[in-house]
Write an enzyme that holds these catalytic residues in place. Structure first.
Site: not given
Ligand code: MSP
Length: 513
Positions: A17, A20, A125, A298, A301
């Site tokens: 989304h 990311h 979680c 936040k 998904k």
């Molecule tokens: N797989 C782990 C990360 C491992 S890194 C060694 C993870 N993945 S995640 O798909 O949940 O991605 C998290 C990251 O996606 C957040 O830290 C951020 O960089 C980005 N974001 C996810 N949602 C977001 C928002 N709503 N706003 C800004 N960034 C977002 O955690």
């Protein structure tokens, strides 16, 4: 000089989304900026493919985890291609090179006496893929990020002696003169981490007995390695580790790990402790930006409020989306986004300021000089060019160095506004009747000033800055010219030249109603 920047490796349980995309676009902008500044850049992104969350998502789709991750990693790659993300490597944690690297890391910790076996019972979680204490839950006993109830897990696991690293971590994080200083940005986030660190550190479970979708523990094949340990190691795997003779290993340690605050603890505490436990260098900087929120929640998904980057790219265009994503909210704190806020920013910055400027300059050049860059006397750059240069060198560059992308975008707007205002002051349409030579001089100075801005705009809008560069009759590639510009100093020879043919710009940024 080398520069190694990473994004988190994303979970593949769903399509990417705009949250990311936000992190990935920001990293891409920084990578492109460093590249044109002459750095040898390595930019890593990828996918986090093991763990309970992925296993569950695959099962729900009736696929094996491997089939599912093959498909979903392709979807992430497609989006990054669409958004023109210039990553050097896309790492998948199911790759052989990574499995070898993770097993080497965990075996080294084991050999160094930092792993032991213990019985453990705690709340887990699945969304976060982490154990949670009661105090981390919200008032309803739910995970604050996923609004889901953690499940009680009771297993015999292997533990990593994280508690031994409290002091070494505090020293590295708080003492800038430490030779292995770990800089956590922004300052407020660093304070949160150090505050929490000072309360003490507990050992953490680094294996799972009941989960088969993971990397086997080399010293006990009945268990798999905890997905977070597996995931964090990706950053060093991509540099060739454990083969430290690999040419890419020169990029280790990383210069910036970029992410949002949800995973800052893993990166600033657990990851450096693992590395220290293996006697490996730790990252130099960890930068945490805020969340895109919708009505204060936040975007994610699991909360059902995610916006697709494809939808926004269709609405605004790819380069405008890249620009808007990083300029709408300050880089650091959380910020609410909405379609109407994006639209207003698009209209103000892109349609009214940048688009309007290009179109009026090209129209004047068409009307008075038949779309030929007019000849200006002397080699001296104009006062306008100098003031635009001043804003870019003083404001833009320092903001970029601090990863303040929204402020760097603001500096671009400030520079564009200077030209628009100068046009108002010059009133070239009056000069056309009185002083053609001065008119030529003026139009030439607008074009050169625009060219200069394009060099700085390039990391944000790589395709459109090239398009406008060509419209303005500047030669070749804006990226190569930018590299040359920063390498050789402000040689004007790379900009629009007298006698060259300009192109009709059309409407670059149609106003959104
Ligand atoms: N797989 C782990 C990360 C491992 S890194 C060694 C993870 N993945 S995640 O798909 O949940 O991605 C998290 C990251 O996606 C957040 O830290 C951020 O960089 C980005 N974001 C996810 N949602 C977001 C928002 N709503 N706003 C800004 N960034 C977002 O955690």
């Amino acid at each position: 000089m080398k520069f190694y920047i990473t994004t988190p490796i994303y979970y593949l349980n769903d399509e990417p989304h705009i949250g990311h995309a936000y992190t990935t676009i920001a990293a891409d902008i920084m990578a492109r900026w460093k590249k044109i500044r002459g750095f040898d850049v390595f930019f890593l992104t990828g996918s986090d493919e093991h763990g309970a969350k992925i296993a569950a998502a695959a099962k729900e789709k009736g696929k094996t985890p491997q089939e599912f991750t093959d498909e979903m990693s392709g979807k992430f790659k497609e989006i990054w291609k669409l958004l023109n993300i210039s990553y050097s490597d896309f790492i998948r944690t199911t790759e052989e090179r990574h499995i070898k690297s993770v097993q080497t890391i965990i075996q080294t910790l084991y050999d160094n006496g930092l792993i032991y076996k213990n019985k453990y019972e705690a709340l887990y979680c699945i969304g976060c893929e982490k154990f949670m204490s009661e105090k981390e839950l919200d008032e309803n006993g739910l995970c604050p990020y996923h609004k889901a109830k953690p499940v009680l897990q009771s297993e015999e696991n292997y533990f990593f002696k994280l508690s031994q690293f409290q002091q070494p971590l505090l020293e590295r994080i708080t003492d800038p003169s430490h030779k292995e200083h770990l800089e956590i940005c922004p300052e407020e986030r660093k304070n949160e981490i150090t505050g929490k660190l000072k309360l003490g550190l507990e050992d953490i479970s680094v294996s799972r007995a009941a989960l088969s979708w993971g990397i086997p523990l080399p010293f006990d094949k009945e268990q798999t390695i905890y997905v977070w340990v597996d995931a964090l190691v990706n950053y060093i795997t991509a540099t060739g580790y454990p083969n430290t003779a690999d040419a890419l290993y020169k990029f280790w340690p990383s210069d910036i790990h970029l992410m949002a605050k949800d995973i800052l603890w893993f990166h600033s505490v657990i990851w450096p402790a693992i590395l220290m436990g293996c006697g490996l260098p730790i990252p130099k900087q960890i930068y945490s930006h805020g969340f895109f929120t919708i009505d204060g929640n936040k975007m994610s998904k699991s909360l059902g409020n995610a916006i697709s980057p494809r939808y926004l790219a269709d609405s605004f265009g790819i380069d405008p989306l890249r620009y808007l994503a990083v300029s709408l909210i300050p880089f650091g704190p959380d910020g609410d986004i909405s379609y109407s806020a994006l639209k207003a920013k698009y209209n103000e910055d892109l349609a009214d300021n940048l688009g309007n400027l290009i179109s009026r300059v090209i129209k004047m050049a068409a009307k008075y000089f038949d779309l030929i860059v007019p000849k200006a006397s002397g080699e001296e750059s104009s006062a306008l060019f100098k003031s635009v240069k001043n804003v870019l060198e003083n404001d833009f560059e320092s903001e970029m160095d601090n990863f303040q992308l929204h402020k760097a975008a603001f500096a671009l707007q400030k520079a564009l506004t200077l030209i628009n205002q100068q046009i108002e002051n010059d009133a070239p349409w009056k000069l056309a009747k009185t002083d053609r030579e001065d008119l030529a001089q003026k139009i030439f100075s607008y074009l050169q000033s625009i060219d200069l801005i394009l060099i700085y705009l390039f990391p944000f809008m790589p395709s459109l800055s090239q398009k406008i560069w060509t419209i303005c009759a500047a030669q070749g590639s804006v990226e190569e010219s930018a590299k040359q510009y920063f390498k050789k100093g402000a040689s004007l020879s790379i900009f629009s030249k007298a006698g060259a043919k300009l192109l009709d710009s059309g409407i670059l940024f149609p106003k959104k109603v």
